[in-house]
Write a protein that holds these residues in place. Structure first.
Motif, mmCIF file in Angstrom:
data_model
loop_
_atom_site.group_PDB
_atom_site.id
_atom_site.type_symbol
_atom_site.label_atom_id
_atom_site.label_comp_id
_atom_site.label_asym_id
_atom_site.label_seq_id
_atom_site.Cartn_x
_atom_site.Cartn_y
_atom_site.Cartn_z
ATOM 1 N N UNK A 37 -11.358 -6.365 -9.223
ATOM 2 C CA UNK A 37 -12.593 -6.607 -8.550
ATOM 3 C C UNK A 37 -12.236 -6.441 -7.002
ATOM 4 N N UNK A 38 -11.030 -6.912 -6.833
ATOM 5 C CA UNK A 38 -10.566 -6.773 -5.064
ATOM 6 C C UNK A 38 -9.689 -5.729 -4.965
ATOM 7 N N UNK A 39 -8.808 -5.447 -5.940
ATOM 8 C CA UNK A 39 -8.053 -4.228 -5.648
ATOM 9 C C UNK A 39 -8.686 -2.990 -5.657
ATOM 10 N N UNK A 40 -9.766 -2.796 -6.418
ATOM 11 C CA UNK A 40 -10.436 -1.529 -6.495
ATOM 12 C C UNK A 40 -11.806 -1.356 -5.993
ATOM 13 N N UNK A 41 -11.915 -2.388 -4.992
ATOM 14 C CA UNK A 41 -13.050 -2.288 -4.146
ATOM 15 C C UNK A 41 -12.915 -0.929 -3.393
ATOM 16 N N UNK A 42 -14.379 -0.490 -3.073
ATOM 17 C CA UNK A 42 -14.322 1.007 -2.551
ATOM 18 C C UNK A 42 -13.476 0.964 -1.239
ATOM 19 N N UNK A 43 -13.722 0.450 -0.196
ATOM 20 C CA UNK A 43 -13.138 0.347 1.102
ATOM 21 C C UNK A 43 -11.699 0.187 0.982
ATOM 22 N N UNK A 44 -11.406 -0.649 0.114
ATOM 23 C CA UNK A 44 -9.679 -0.879 0.259
ATOM 24 C C UNK A 44 -9.409 0.179 -0.578
ATOM 25 N N UNK A 45 -9.514 0.812 -1.466
ATOM 26 C CA UNK A 45 -9.286 1.824 -2.285
ATOM 27 C C UNK A 45 -8.953 3.172 -1.356
ATOM 28 N N UNK A 46 -10.381 3.270 -0.555
ATOM 29 C CA UNK A 46 -10.234 4.650 0.377
ATOM 30 C C UNK A 46 -9.159 4.384 1.367
ATOM 31 N N UNK A 47 -8.867 3.244 2.022
ATOM 32 C CA UNK A 47 -7.848 2.971 2.879
ATOM 33 C C UNK A 47 -6.475 3.101 2.452
ATOM 34 N N UNK A 48 -6.138 2.528 0.993
ATOM 35 C CA UNK A 48 -4.926 2.756 0.484
ATOM 36 C C UNK A 48 -4.763 4.143 0.203
ATOM 37 N N UNK A 49 -5.669 4.911 -0.278
ATOM 38 C CA UNK A 49 -5.402 6.313 -0.569
ATOM 39 C C UNK A 49 -4.939 7.033 0.662
ATOM 40 N N UNK A 50 -6.018 6.865 1.812
ATOM 41 C CA UNK A 50 -5.522 7.326 3.116
ATOM 42 C C UNK A 50 -4.217 6.971 3.594
ATOM 43 N N UNK A 51 -3.756 5.741 3.498
ATOM 44 C CA UNK A 51 -2.217 5.560 3.991
ATOM 45 C C UNK A 51 -1.405 6.040 2.952
ATOM 46 N N UNK A 52 -1.586 6.352 1.648
ATOM 47 C CA UNK A 52 -0.610 6.827 0.789
ATOM 48 C C UNK A 52 -0.537 8.343 1.050
ATOM 49 N N UNK A 53 -1.621 9.045 1.473
ATOM 50 C CA UNK A 53 -1.422 10.228 1.583
ATOM 51 C C UNK A 53 -0.569 10.685 3.058
ATOM 52 N N UNK A 54 -1.232 10.131 4.179
ATOM 53 C CA UNK A 54 -0.725 10.314 5.423
ATOM 54 C C UNK A 54 0.561 9.409 5.794
ATOM 55 N N UNK A 55 0.948 8.549 5.170
ATOM 56 C CA UNK A 55 1.992 7.742 5.407
ATOM 57 C C UNK A 55 3.243 8.164 4.209
ATOM 58 N N UNK A 56 3.079 7.704 3.237
ATOM 59 C CA UNK A 56 3.976 7.521 1.977
ATOM 60 C C UNK A 56 4.396 8.974 1.615
ATOM 61 N N UNK A 57 3.285 9.453 1.224
ATOM 62 C CA UNK A 57 3.472 11.022 0.826
ATOM 63 C C UNK A 57 3.955 12.131 1.742
#
Length: 209
Positions: A37-57
Motif C-alpha cells: 500500500x505504501x510502495x505502490x501509492x500513486x505519488x510515490x510510484x510516479x516519483x520513482x518512475x521519474x527518477x528511474x527514467x531520468x537518473x538510472x536509465x
C-alpha cells in the motif's frame, strides 16, 4: 567476464527489512501486503518512475561501455499501470531486462533470472543500483578495467567511493560531494556462487580484497 547490474524495484517478499525478521511465511505475506500500500501509492510510484527514467536509465544509456546486462527485479503485486510504464521505459534498451516475481527476496529472484539467461555467478561481476541512483558515464568501463586486474578464484569487491548526493528539499537542500566507500550505489562483487545481496554492501570492503 560479463558485467551484470541488479536493481530491486519495489520487490516484495522476505528481505533485509527489520519487519520481516523472525516471521512465518504467512506473516511475511501479511507484512508485504501492507507494505504494498505504501510502495505502490500513486505519488510515490510516479516519483520513482521519474527518477528511474531520468537518473538510472539515463546514466545506463550514457555508458561509454555498453557491454553489460541490467536486471530489474520487480513485484507481481505492482499495479498494471505501473508495470506497463516500467516496461515501456525499458523497451528500447536491449541490455535492460525487467522481470516480475511473486513474493520473493532479491537473492531468489536474481537466481531465477540467472538460470533463465544461462548466467553463473562465476562468470559475472555483479553490481547493485537502486531505482533512484545513477552512475557516472564511465562506470562500466572502469568496473571492467579494475575487475580484470584481480586473479580468480578469490572473491573481490570494487567500489567507486566518490558520490554526488542531492537533497531536494528541507534545511539540507543542496548537492554534496560524499566520499563513502561501498555505499550501495554501484557497489560490485565477484563471487563464485553468491549474489551480491548475500552481503551487506558496507561489509564487502571488509570481507574481500
Amino acid at each position: 567476464m560479463r558485467i551484470v547490474g541488479i536493481c530491486r524495484y519495489s520487490l516484495l517478499g522476505r528481505g533485509d527489512w527489520h519487519a520481516y525478521r523472525g516471521k512465518t511465511d504467512a506473516e511475511v505475506e501479511a507484512v508485504a501486503r501492507e507494505q504494498a500500500k505504501l510502495l505502490f501509492a500513486k505519488d510515490r510510484m510516479n516519483a520513482r518512475l521519474e527518477s528511474f527514467e531520468h537518473l538510472t536509465l539515463a546514466s545506463l544509456r550514457a555508458q561509454t561501455d555498453q557491454d553489460y546486462t541490467f536486471i530489474v527485479l520487480a513485484s507481481e503485486m505492482m499495479p498494471k499501470i505501473y508495470r506497463d510504464k516500467l516496461l515501456s521505459l525499458c523497451k528500447d534498451m536491449p541490455n535492460v531486462l525487467v522481470r516480475f516475481f511473486p513474493l520473493s527476496n532479491a537473492i531468489e529472484a536474481q537466481a531465477k533470472v540467472y538460470t533463465e539467461l544461462g548466467l553463473t555467478y562465476r562468470d559475472t561481476v555483479q553490481f547493485r543500483l537502486d531505482d533512484d541512483d545513477c552512475l557516472c558515464r564511465t562506470f562500466i568501463q572502469m568496473l571492467r578495467y579494475h575487475a580484470e586486474k584481480f586473479d580468480e578464484p578469490l572473491p573481490f569487491a570494487i567500489s567507486v567511493s566518490s558520490f554526488l548526493y542531492a537533497v531536494s528539499g528541507g534545511s539540507g537542500k543542496g548537492v554534496y560531494d560524499w566520499q563513502t566507500p561501498f555505499l550501495g550505489a554501484g557497489a560490485a562483487v565477484w563471487h563464485p556462487h553468491k549474489s551480491i545481496y548475500a552481503f551487506g554492501h558496507f561489509a564487502l570492503g571488509v570481507r574481500f580484497p
